[in-house]
Write a protein that holds these residues in place. Structure first.
Motif, PDB file in Angstrom:
ATOM      1  N   GLN A 156      40.989 -68.023 -30.238  1.00 47.95           N
ATOM      2  CA  GLN A 156      41.705 -69.226 -30.679  1.00 47.95           C
ATOM      3  C   GLN A 156      41.839 -70.220 -29.527  1.00 47.95           C
ATOM      4  OE1 GLN A 156      45.359 -68.524 -32.927  1.00 47.95           O
ATOM      5  NE2 GLN A 156      44.739 -66.400 -33.228  1.00 47.95           N
ATOM      6  N   PHE A 157      42.231 -69.721 -28.362  1.00 47.36           N
ATOM      7  CA  PHE A 157      42.390 -70.606 -27.204  1.00 47.36           C
ATOM      8  C   PHE A 157      41.044 -71.147 -26.741  1.00 47.36           C
ATOM      9  CE2 PHE A 157      45.911 -67.373 -26.600  1.00 47.36           C
ATOM     10  CZ  PHE A 157      46.852 -68.146 -27.265  1.00 47.36           C
ATOM     11  N   LEU A 158      40.003 -70.325 -26.871  1.00 45.60           N
ATOM     12  CA  LEU A 158      38.670 -70.797 -26.508  1.00 45.60           C
ATOM     13  C   LEU A 158      38.240 -71.925 -27.445  1.00 45.60           C
ATOM     14  CD1 LEU A 158      36.288 -70.409 -24.629  1.00 45.60           C
ATOM     15  CD2 LEU A 158      35.383 -68.685 -26.204  1.00 45.60           C
ATOM     16  N   GLY A 159      38.614 -71.824 -28.714  1.00 45.78           N
ATOM     17  CA  GLY A 159      38.305 -72.906 -29.655  1.00 45.78           C
ATOM     18  C   GLY A 159      38.991 -74.198 -29.275  1.00 45.78           C
ATOM     19  N   ILE A 160      40.246 -74.092 -28.822  1.00 43.92           N
ATOM     20  CA  ILE A 160      40.964 -75.278 -28.340  1.00 43.92           C
ATOM     21  C   ILE A 160      40.224 -75.892 -27.161  1.00 43.92           C
ATOM     22  CG2 ILE A 160      43.091 -76.052 -27.220  1.00 43.92           C
ATOM     23  CD1 ILE A 160      44.567 -73.895 -28.859  1.00 43.92           C
ATOM     24  N   LEU A 161      39.799 -75.052 -26.232  1.00 41.99           N
ATOM     25  CA  LEU A 161      39.108 -75.531 -25.035  1.00 41.99           C
ATOM     26  C   LEU A 161      37.789 -76.210 -25.404  1.00 41.99           C
ATOM     27  CD1 LEU A 161      39.383 -75.495 -21.918  1.00 41.99           C
ATOM     28  CD2 LEU A 161      38.038 -73.384 -21.934  1.00 41.99           C
ATOM     29  N   VAL A 162      37.040 -75.599 -26.311  1.00 43.02           N
ATOM     30  CA  VAL A 162      35.759 -76.178 -26.733  1.00 43.02           C
ATOM     31  C   VAL A 162      35.982 -77.538 -27.394  1.00 43.02           C
ATOM     32  CG1 VAL A 162      33.813 -75.907 -28.325  1.00 43.02           C
ATOM     33  CG2 VAL A 162      34.575 -73.973 -26.939  1.00 43.02           C
ATOM     34  N   ALA A 163      37.016 -77.635 -28.220  1.00 46.64           N
ATOM     35  CA  ALA A 163      37.300 -78.906 -28.887  1.00 46.64           C
ATOM     36  C   ALA A 163      37.584 -80.007 -27.879  1.00 46.64           C
ATOM     37  CB  ALA A 163      38.488 -78.743 -29.834  1.00 46.64           C
ATOM     38  N   VAL A 164      38.384 -79.691 -26.874  1.00 48.12           N
ATOM     39  CA  VAL A 164      38.774 -80.686 -25.882  1.00 48.12           C
ATOM     40  C   VAL A 164      37.597 -81.086 -25.004  1.00 48.12           C
ATOM     41  CG1 VAL A 164      40.234 -81.076 -23.854  1.00 48.12           C
ATOM     42  CG2 VAL A 164      41.189 -79.966 -25.883  1.00 48.12           C
ATOM     43  N   LEU A 165      36.750 -80.110 -24.641  1.00 47.54           N
ATOM     44  CA  LEU A 165      35.672 -80.381 -23.686  1.00 47.54           C
ATOM     45  C   LEU A 165      34.419 -80.972 -24.324  1.00 47.54           C
ATOM     46  CD1 LEU A 165      35.876 -77.238 -21.352  1.00 47.54           C
ATOM     47  CD2 LEU A 165      36.841 -79.514 -20.993  1.00 47.54           C
ATOM     48  N   THR A 166      34.189 -80.714 -25.613  1.00 48.04           N
ATOM     49  CA  THR A 166      32.939 -81.173 -26.229  1.00 48.04           C
ATOM     50  C   THR A 166      33.085 -82.460 -27.033  1.00 48.04           C
ATOM     51  OG1 THR A 166      33.290 -79.848 -28.247  1.00 48.04           O
ATOM     52  CG2 THR A 166      32.122 -78.798 -26.399  1.00 48.04           C
ATOM     53  N   GLY A 167      34.329 -82.834 -27.356  1.00 45.11           N
ATOM     54  CA  GLY A 167      34.517 -84.005 -28.210  1.00 45.11           C
ATOM     55  C   GLY A 167      33.881 -85.260 -27.646  1.00 45.11           C
ATOM     56  N   ASP A 172      29.609 -89.399 -27.350  1.00 40.74           N
ATOM     57  CA  ASP A 172      28.725 -90.260 -26.559  1.00 40.74           C
ATOM     58  C   ASP A 172      27.267 -90.089 -26.979  1.00 40.74           C
ATOM     59  OD1 ASP A 172      30.905 -91.197 -25.179  1.00 40.74           O
ATOM     60  OD2 ASP A 172      30.638 -89.848 -23.466  1.00 40.74           O
ATOM     61  N   ALA A 173      26.919 -88.872 -27.413  1.00 43.58           N
ATOM     62  CA  ALA A 173      25.526 -88.595 -27.769  1.00 43.58           C
ATOM     63  C   ALA A 173      25.159 -89.128 -29.154  1.00 43.58           C
ATOM     64  CB  ALA A 173      25.262 -87.089 -27.717  1.00 43.58           C
ATOM     65  N   GLY A 174      26.114 -89.125 -30.090  1.00 45.40           N
ATOM     66  CA  GLY A 174      25.741 -89.541 -31.443  1.00 45.40           C
ATOM     67  C   GLY A 174      26.880 -90.025 -32.306  1.00 45.40           C
ATOM     68  N   GLY A 175      27.977 -90.416 -31.673  1.00 47.65           N
ATOM     69  CA  GLY A 175      29.096 -90.939 -32.439  1.00 47.65           C
ATOM     70  C   GLY A 175      29.850 -89.860 -33.194  1.00 47.65           C
ATOM     71  N   LEU A 176      30.748 -90.297 -34.065  1.00 42.60           N
ATOM     72  CA  LEU A 176      31.582 -89.367 -34.815  1.00 42.60           C
ATOM     73  C   LEU A 176      30.747 -88.470 -35.726  1.00 42.60           C
ATOM     74  CD1 LEU A 176      34.490 -88.492 -35.286  1.00 42.60           C
ATOM     75  CD2 LEU A 176      34.676 -90.240 -37.062  1.00 42.60           C
ATOM     76  N   ARG A 177      29.642 -88.999 -36.227  1.00 44.11           N
ATOM     77  CA  ARG A 177      28.764 -88.195 -37.080  1.00 44.11           C
ATOM     78  C   ARG A 177      28.276 -86.954 -36.330  1.00 44.11           C
ATOM     79  NH1 ARG A 177      26.206 -89.224 -41.694  1.00 44.11           N
ATOM     80  NH2 ARG A 177      26.806 -91.436 -41.548  1.00 44.11           N
ATOM     81  N   ALA A 178      27.866 -87.119 -35.073  1.00 42.18           N
ATOM     82  CA  ALA A 178      27.383 -85.981 -34.293  1.00 42.18           C
ATOM     83  C   ALA A 178      28.488 -84.952 -34.079  1.00 42.18           C
ATOM     84  CB  ALA A 178      26.835 -86.462 -32.947  1.00 42.18           C
ATOM     85  N   VAL A 179      29.702 -85.427 -33.836  1.00 37.75           N
ATOM     86  CA  VAL A 179      30.829 -84.514 -33.624  1.00 37.75           C
ATOM     87  C   VAL A 179      31.074 -83.678 -34.873  1.00 37.75           C
ATOM     88  CG1 VAL A 179      33.307 -84.362 -33.166  1.00 37.75           C
ATOM     89  CG2 VAL A 179      31.918 -86.051 -31.952  1.00 37.75           C
ATOM     90  N   LEU A 180      31.147 -84.339 -36.027  1.00 39.47           N
ATOM     91  CA  LEU A 180      31.482 -83.642 -37.263  1.00 39.47           C
ATOM     92  C   LEU A 180      30.351 -82.722 -37.722  1.00 39.47           C
ATOM     93  CD1 LEU A 180      33.341 -86.456 -39.249  1.00 39.47           C
ATOM     94  CD2 LEU A 180      34.275 -84.697 -37.735  1.00 39.47           C
ATOM     95  N   ILE A 181      29.115 -83.138 -37.517  1.00 42.65           N
ATOM     96  CA  ILE A 181      27.984 -82.278 -37.901  1.00 42.65           C
ATOM     97  C   ILE A 181      27.935 -81.042 -37.010  1.00 42.65           C
ATOM     98  CG2 ILE A 181      25.472 -82.115 -37.920  1.00 42.65           C
ATOM     99  CD1 ILE A 181      25.391 -84.985 -38.945  1.00 42.65           C
ATOM    100  N   ALA A 182      28.147 -81.213 -35.712  1.00 40.97           N
ATOM    101  CA  ALA A 182      28.147 -80.073 -34.798  1.00 40.97           C
ATOM    102  C   ALA A 182      29.263 -79.093 -35.155  1.00 40.97           C
ATOM    103  CB  ALA A 182      28.291 -80.549 -33.356  1.00 40.97           C
ATOM    104  N   ASN A 183      30.445 -79.621 -35.438  1.00 41.20           N
ATOM    105  CA  ASN A 183      31.563 -78.767 -35.839  1.00 41.20           C
ATOM    106  C   ASN A 183      31.251 -78.022 -37.128  1.00 41.20           C
ATOM    107  OD1 ASN A 183      34.524 -80.647 -34.734  1.00 41.20           O
ATOM    108  ND2 ASN A 183      32.784 -79.833 -33.601  1.00 41.20           N
ATOM    109  N   ALA A 184      30.646 -78.727 -38.077  1.00 36.87           N
ATOM    110  CA  ALA A 184      30.316 -78.104 -39.360  1.00 36.87           C
ATOM    111  C   ALA A 184      29.274 -77.001 -39.179  1.00 36.87           C
ATOM    112  CB  ALA A 184      29.802 -79.158 -40.334  1.00 36.87           C
ATOM    113  N   ALA A 185      28.265 -77.255 -38.364  1.00 37.46           N
ATOM    114  CA  ALA A 185      27.226 -76.247 -38.143  1.00 37.46           C
ATOM    115  C   ALA A 185      27.835 -74.980 -37.533  1.00 37.46           C
ATOM    116  CB  ALA A 185      26.143 -76.813 -37.231  1.00 37.46           C
TER     117      ALA A 185
END
Length: 405
Positions: A156-167, A172-185
């Motif tokens: 759970q804490f690792l998920g928090i860390l990933v969210a904060v560090l990858t957002g 920057d790489a592909g906008g909000l679409r890239a964020v949401l698609i990566a999260n969904a995958a």
């Protein structure tokens, strides 16, 4: 086998079943990570998300708030469903989590669509997280259950860390679409892994509890003391994560909070993974709770007078290691105390208390946030009730759970 719980194959040796258990815990850890990743998707990109969705930053914040609200509403029912039908409940949690993530990615320009997805995945979160101790009791031998609970909690804490560090990098790489698609995958992969893991026969089937009510909880003071302890611990971590940027800015270190929170959370991941087994083997659960709560007071008080970035990083790393490690320690303790048949409801109750604390403690610190020394003093003061409840916990843990009452 059509229907029912798959039965262990006698031809499969103990080593094979142990390896299967590791895979089950790994799949669950991925899903637990995804619930936190989806919860805090927008934490590091709030202004950008508000602009893309055409709403205020406050509205973007509501995307995270809905998770907390749904958890408060569904935690206890989720625990009861889990104790009644583990496989169906966890499967539903996996499906709701993945479906919500996919819905969010359908239209990254529509706040209504993103909110709908957030609500759907918020239904899945309590169904998933209340299984933290139950899954260990089913698929891991007694000698490794504390470690399994630590790994599941640390995820759970690792998920928090990933969210904060990858957002930000994903945005920057592909906008909000890239964020949401990566999260969904990520969430879909985790959900599929868990659904497949439900075909793995349990190493041990926990006994059924004929009393499906919560009446036993009202007569169990130990559970209420554990809940009060997590109320303080969860709340204190969330208060630091919420207000550290304001505090460090006032102390003359703008921009330092992000790295400090990452250090604290990463140390917490390590603590959650290693501390439950360490303290469980020594029956030092109460001692750990006392030390972690005392560390909260000590760190907050030291930061009042010594708030440099380096010393702050060292102190917060130590605090994160102890404080976040307390969650799996208490969850494992509760499972030993109430027995595996009630583990779902016990975990749900404790996580509910922690989530309520995350709101209350944050708000009390907010009252004094314009005066950083006072705000840290308020945080330190929260350790006093924490220490009181830790002192009231049993000095040792019985080797077997109490009989159902």
């Amino acid at each position: 086998m059509a229907g029912g719980v798959p039965r262990p194959d006698p031809a499969v040796g103990a080593a094979g079943r142990a390896r299967s258990g590791v895979g089950v815990i790994g799949a669950y850890a991925l899903l637990a990570m995804s619930t936190q990743l989806l919860w805090l998707t927008f934490a590091a990109i709030t202004p950008e998300s508000a602009r893309d969705l055409g709403v205020s930053q406050g509205a973007v914040g509501d995307l995270a708030v809905v998770n907390a609200l749904m958890f408060v509403v569904l935690a206890i029912p989720a625990g009861r469903w889990l104790d009644r039908d583990y496989r169906a409940t966890l499967a539903a949690g996996a499906l709701f989590t993945a479906l919500g993530a996919v819905v969010r990615a359908l239209d990254p320009t529509s706040f209504a669509v993103v909110m709908a997805g957030q609500v759907i995945m918020s239904v899945g979160q309590p169904l998933v997280l209340t299984a933290t101790t139950k899954i260990a009791a089913r698929h891991v031998g007694p000698e490794h259950q504390t470690t399994a609970i630590g790994i599941a909690s640390g995820a759970q804490f690792l998920g928090i860390l990933v969210a904060v560090l990858t957002g930000a990098p994903l945005y920057d790489a592909g906008g909000l679409r890239a964020v949401l698609i990566a999260n969904a995958a990520f969430s879909v992969v985790a959900a599929v892994a868990v659904l497949l893991s439900l075909r793995v026969p349990p190493l041990a089937e926990p006994p059924a509890d004929t009393d499906r009510s919560m009446a036993w909880l009202r007569r169990d003071p130990v559970m209420w003391r554990m809940a009060a302890l997590l109320f303080v611990g969860f709340g204190s971590y969330n208060a630091l994560a919420t207000w550290l940027d304001s505090l460090m800015t006032d102390f003359g270190h703008p921009g330092a909070a992000g790295n400090l929170i990452a250090v604290m959370t990463l140390a917490g991941v390590v603590g959650a993974a290693v501390l439950p087994g360490f303290v469980g083997e020594r029956d030092a659960r109460r001692t750990h709770c006392l030390v972690a709560t005392a560390a909260l007071a000590a760190v907050a008080l030291v930061l009042i007078v010594a708030h440099g970035v380096v010393i702050g990083g060292v102190l917060l790393a130590g605090l994160g290691f102890l404080l976040l490690g307390t969650l799996p320690v208490v969850l494992e303790w509760a499972e030993v105390h109430v027995g595996p048949a009630r583990a779902g409801r016990a975990t749900a109750f404790l996580l509910l208390a922690g989530n309520v604390g995350a709101v209350v403690v944050v708000l009390t610190v907010q009252v004094a946030i314009d005066h950083p020394q006072l705000a840290l003093g308020v945080l330190a003061a929260w350790s006093l009730p924490g220490l009181a409840f830790a002192l009231l916990l049993p000095r040792s843990t019985p080797t077997s759970a109490p009989a159902a009452v």
